[in-house]
Design a protein around this motif. Sequence first.
Motif, PDB file in Angstrom:
ATOM      1  N   UNK A  56       0.765  -1.342   0.053  1.00  0.00           N
ATOM      2  CA  UNK A  56       0.210  -0.139   0.025  1.00  0.00           C
ATOM      3  C   UNK A  56       0.806   1.209  -0.006  1.00  0.00           C
ATOM      4  N   UNK A  57       0.295   2.378  -0.335  1.00  0.00           N
ATOM      5  CA  UNK A  57       0.890   3.829  -0.188  1.00  0.00           C
ATOM      6  C   UNK A  57       1.540   3.973   0.828  1.00  0.00           C
ATOM      7  N   UNK A  58       1.145   3.792   2.189  1.00  0.00           N
ATOM      8  CA  UNK A  58       1.870   4.151   3.287  1.00  0.00           C
ATOM      9  C   UNK A  58       3.116   3.323   3.700  1.00  0.00           C
ATOM     10  N   UNK A  59       3.063   1.996   3.218  1.00  0.00           N
ATOM     11  CA  UNK A  59       4.153   1.136   3.293  1.00  0.00           C
ATOM     12  C   UNK A  59       5.226   1.535   2.220  1.00  0.00           C
ATOM     13  N   UNK A  60       4.867   1.913   1.170  1.00  0.00           N
ATOM     14  CA  UNK A  60       5.853   2.431   0.124  1.00  0.00           C
ATOM     15  C   UNK A  60       6.396   3.683   0.542  1.00  0.00           C
ATOM     16  N   UNK A  61       5.617   4.535   0.979  1.00  0.00           N
ATOM     17  CA  UNK A  61       6.356   5.866   1.483  1.00  0.00           C
ATOM     18  C   UNK A  61       7.406   5.738   2.451  1.00  0.00           C
TER      19      UNK A  61
END
Length: 164
Positions: A56-61
Amino acid sequence: MAKTTVSIIEISLIVLVAAALGVFWNRTLLADAWRGAPTRQAAPAQAGEQLPMPVGLAQVKEMLDAGQAVVVDARSAASFREEHIAGALPLPLEEAKKRTGKSPLLEKVGKDSVVIAYCNGFSCHDSMELAKLLIGSGYGSVYVFEGGLPEWRDAGYPLAKGER
């Protein structure tokens, strides 16, 4: 008043029949859940094929900010030059297919590195195909950022333009 009662009875009958059909249709799933058995997952398309996990987005960031992952753009070189996730490496799917997963950009990235592939969002499957190629080339920790560039851009996270 009698018409309202008939309507309520008809609605109740429809709900009961639908519930009974739903229970019958899903009886094995419900029986397994009742017994506490683990759920059965769909098998990969081909026997022995290892599929990348979505991220997900938060994990990638978080992984990108911590320097724990290499982000790879599966889109075309022209799309990469126009706009990409800041810090991403360009590896168009078509180039990766021609090189059978070997790229000068990834030669510097160890096979034990965490690699996250992305493209143009949920409707784009290039990142999944690229991730499969990378797994086939020996990369062990490969993920797919399904939201891709559109989700990253919508979150207001850093973007870059031009060549890497």
